[in-house]
Design a protein around this motif. Structure first.
Motif, PDB file in Angstrom:
ATOM      1  N   LEU A 108      32.382  32.006  33.315  1.00  0.00           N
ATOM      2  CA  LEU A 108      33.728  31.455  33.212  1.00  0.00           C
ATOM      3  C   LEU A 108      34.307  31.715  34.390  1.00  0.00           C
ATOM      4  O   LEU A 108      35.082  31.162  35.308  1.00  0.00           O
ATOM      5  CB  LEU A 108      34.380  32.392  32.161  1.00  0.00           C
ATOM      6  N   VAL A 109      33.725  32.892  35.369  1.00  0.00           N
ATOM      7  CA  VAL A 109      34.159  33.390  36.616  1.00  0.00           C
ATOM      8  C   VAL A 109      33.947  32.346  37.706  1.00  0.00           C
ATOM      9  O   VAL A 109      34.699  32.152  38.739  1.00  0.00           O
ATOM     10  CB  VAL A 109      33.799  34.957  36.987  1.00  0.00           C
ATOM     11  N   PRO A 118      41.642  30.560  33.433  1.00  0.00           N
ATOM     12  CA  PRO A 118      42.688  31.172  34.194  1.00  0.00           C
ATOM     13  C   PRO A 118      42.034  31.923  35.255  1.00  0.00           C
ATOM     14  O   PRO A 118      41.141  32.418  35.313  1.00  0.00           O
ATOM     15  CB  PRO A 118      43.234  32.237  32.989  1.00  0.00           C
ATOM     16  N   THR A 119      42.918  31.712  36.497  1.00  0.00           N
ATOM     17  CA  THR A 119      42.496  32.406  37.783  1.00  0.00           C
ATOM     18  C   THR A 119      42.140  33.810  37.549  1.00  0.00           C
ATOM     19  O   THR A 119      41.411  34.425  38.313  1.00  0.00           O
ATOM     20  CB  THR A 119      43.456  32.289  38.759  1.00  0.00           C
ATOM     21  N   ASP A 120      43.082  34.656  36.780  1.00  0.00           N
ATOM     22  CA  ASP A 120      42.948  35.992  36.682  1.00  0.00           C
ATOM     23  C   ASP A 120      41.839  36.412  35.763  1.00  0.00           C
ATOM     24  O   ASP A 120      42.045  37.194  34.741  1.00  0.00           O
ATOM     25  CB  ASP A 120      44.202  36.632  36.272  1.00  0.00           C
ATOM     26  N   THR A 121      40.592  35.830  35.744  1.00  0.00           N
ATOM     27  CA  THR A 121      39.443  36.231  35.142  1.00  0.00           C
ATOM     28  C   THR A 121      38.215  36.750  35.917  1.00  0.00           C
ATOM     29  O   THR A 121      38.172  36.053  36.762  1.00  0.00           O
ATOM     30  CB  THR A 121      38.734  34.759  34.488  1.00  0.00           C
ATOM     31  N   TYR A 122      37.965  37.944  35.306  1.00  0.00           N
ATOM     32  CA  TYR A 122      36.950  38.642  36.361  1.00  0.00           C
ATOM     33  C   TYR A 122      35.707  39.160  35.614  1.00  0.00           C
ATOM     34  O   TYR A 122      35.569  39.102  34.529  1.00  0.00           O
ATOM     35  CB  TYR A 122      37.788  39.977  36.613  1.00  0.00           C
ATOM     36  N   ALA A 123      34.693  39.483  36.481  1.00  0.00           N
ATOM     37  CA  ALA A 123      33.469  39.945  36.076  1.00  0.00           C
ATOM     38  C   ALA A 123      33.227  41.182  36.577  1.00  0.00           C
ATOM     39  O   ALA A 123      33.372  41.358  37.821  1.00  0.00           O
ATOM     40  CB  ALA A 123      32.477  38.786  36.161  1.00  0.00           C
ATOM     41  N   TYR A 124      32.868  42.079  35.975  1.00  0.00           N
ATOM     42  CA  TYR A 124      32.633  43.568  36.493  1.00  0.00           C
ATOM     43  C   TYR A 124      31.115  43.759  36.203  1.00  0.00           C
ATOM     44  O   TYR A 124      30.394  43.760  34.999  1.00  0.00           O
ATOM     45  CB  TYR A 124      33.223  44.584  35.742  1.00  0.00           C
ATOM     46  N   TYR A 125      30.339  44.324  37.323  1.00  0.00           N
ATOM     47  CA  TYR A 125      28.894  44.293  37.088  1.00  0.00           C
ATOM     48  C   TYR A 125      28.499  45.900  37.292  1.00  0.00           C
ATOM     49  O   TYR A 125      27.671  46.704  37.430  1.00  0.00           O
ATOM     50  CB  TYR A 125      27.977  43.658  38.279  1.00  0.00           C
ATOM     51  N   THR A 126      29.613  46.614  37.964  1.00  0.00           N
ATOM     52  CA  THR A 126      29.555  48.134  38.077  1.00  0.00           C
ATOM     53  C   THR A 126      30.882  48.879  37.848  1.00  0.00           C
ATOM     54  O   THR A 126      31.978  48.121  37.601  1.00  0.00           O
ATOM     55  CB  THR A 126      29.466  48.517  39.668  1.00  0.00           C
ATOM     56  N   MET A 127      30.817  50.105  37.411  1.00  0.00           N
ATOM     57  CA  MET A 127      32.104  50.650  37.018  1.00  0.00           C
ATOM     58  C   MET A 127      33.126  50.854  38.066  1.00  0.00           C
ATOM     59  O   MET A 127      34.245  50.960  37.389  1.00  0.00           O
ATOM     60  CB  MET A 127      31.622  52.357  36.437  1.00  0.00           C
TER      61      MET A 127
END
Ligand SMILES: Nc1ncnc2c1ncn2[C@@H]1O[C@H](COP(=O)(O)OP(=O)(O)OP(=O)(O)O)[C@@H](O)[C@H]1O
Ligand SMILES: [Mg+2]
Length: 348
Positions: A108-109, A118-127
């Motif tokens: 998605l990102v 949506p542009t405010d879609t994020y992926a987190y790989y670290t805390m």
């Protein structure tokens, strides 16, 4: 003598029929044979990796991967073998990196600069990425956090503020009370934001760990729309309507969602919109050939001009089944043959 189309399966797992195969495998194999294309099943077994690799390399024009990730031992070796086969010129259905690229939640990102996500879609790989961005995103709107592993709504959380935040802050303070609803069964838990984020560490650590963070789309109440795709053609639409109770947002069967099978013509707007962007989707996800059988799930949202927008929620392409519609097998076989012919023309 024509080379074979080889279907990879594994032994065991709850997706098998009494003949030991997935129920949708032999219909495809037989349809290919009926159309004059030799086809067979090879059971992947990591202990016989070398032998299997050489057999397929020498005998296959194409492979079709029909292994449910949950049943697969030696995933890394399986994927390297598929990658090697593709490099040897065997047509990969799909290429292993397409399988992970389309299937991973962070696809998605990669698509935020299309109108599908949506542009405010994020992926987190670290805390630290998670703690940096998520409290800011949550200040602006309700969110859905999605873990990458697991399915059927496990580790998919709708996150809402359960109390007001002080005026003037730029992010939600970690001590703020939040309401979290999990998509498995729509159950609700109340947490302090910081504590909930620590609880989510389990989704981020380890192989394939990540959290995707996207805006909550309230029109999920009207249903999630799944396009069942044969390469670039949507051939079926499943409309999944979450249960009626107030907190329900999940379209998974177990959570009580209602499924309805629609002819694609009913969803022409969505389909035209998606197909017009398919080329870009393919490019952004690494430019591999489109998977043979895959799905794309959409949720309605409001475009600025008041018309409907369709937001992509996830895609699946590891081993999408069609056991409830085995009559599709000849069409799938035609599509496989078309891939082979396209490759032959490229070579000529
Ligand atoms: N942005 C969103 N807004 C509203 N509801 C959402 C959103 N994203 C997901 N959902 C709901 O949560 C459900 C589960 O999310 P998703 O399909 O991404 O996860 P999953 O666990 O991988 O499910 P699956 O078993 O279909 O692979 C969706 O079916 C949908 O009902
Ligand atoms: Mg889903």
């Amino acid at each position: 003598m024509k080379k074979k189309v080889i279907f990879f399966e594994v032994q065991g797992g709850s997706d098998k029929g009494s003949d030991g195969h997935r129920k949708d495998t032999m219909p495809m194999v037989n349809a290919l044979i009926d159309k004059g294309y030799p086809a067979e099943v090879v059971f992947f077994d990591v202990a016989r990796l070398d032998e299997i690799y050489h057999y397929v390399k020498d005998n296959a024009v194409a492979y079709v991967s029909r292994i449910n990730p949950g049943n697969l031992h030696g995933e890394a070796q399986y994927f390297s073998m598929l990658r090697a086969l593709c490099e040897d010129g065997v047509i990969g259905m799909p290429h292993p990196d397409a399988m992970t690229g389309y299937g991973a939640k962070d696809a998605l990102v990669k698509l935020t600069d299309t109108s599908l996500v949506p542009t405010d879609t994020y992926a987190y790989y670290t805390m630290s990425e998670f703690f940096y961005q998520f409290p800011k995103a949550l200040l602006l709107n309700e969110r859905v956090l999605k873990q990458n592993r697991g399915s059927t709504g496990e580790g998919i959380w709708r996150v809402q503020l359960a109390e007001n935040v002080p005026p003037g802050v730029t992010e939600v303070p970690l001590s703020t009370k939040i309401k979290c609803t999990e998509a498995t069964d729509n159950h609700v838990e109340y947490w302090k934001l910081g504590e909930f984020m620590l609880f989510c560490e389990q989704y981020i650590i380890g192989d394939g760990g990540m959290l995707v963070d996207m805006p909550f789309l309230p029109r999920i109440k009207e249903g999630e729309i799944r396009l069942f795709m044969l390469r670039d053609t949507p051939i079926n639409v499943v409309h999944k309507k979450p249960a009626a109770d107030a907190d329900a947002f999940s379209a998974t069967l177990f959570s009580g969602a209602q499924y309805r099978y629609d002819p694609p013509i009913l969803w022409e707007g969505l389909i035209n919109d998606f197909l017009s962007q398919l080329h870009t989707v393919k490019e952004k996800l690494g430019n591999y050939d489109l998977p043979l059988i895959w799905t794309a799930d959409f949720i309605l949202s409001d475009a600025p001009d008041g018309s409907d927008d369709y937001v992509l929620g996830e895609m699946n392409c590891s081993c999408v089944g069609f056991t409830s519609e085995l009559s599709l097998a000849p069409r799938v076989a035609d599509e496989i043959i078309a891939c082979i012919k396209e490759r032959e023309q490229l070579k000529a």
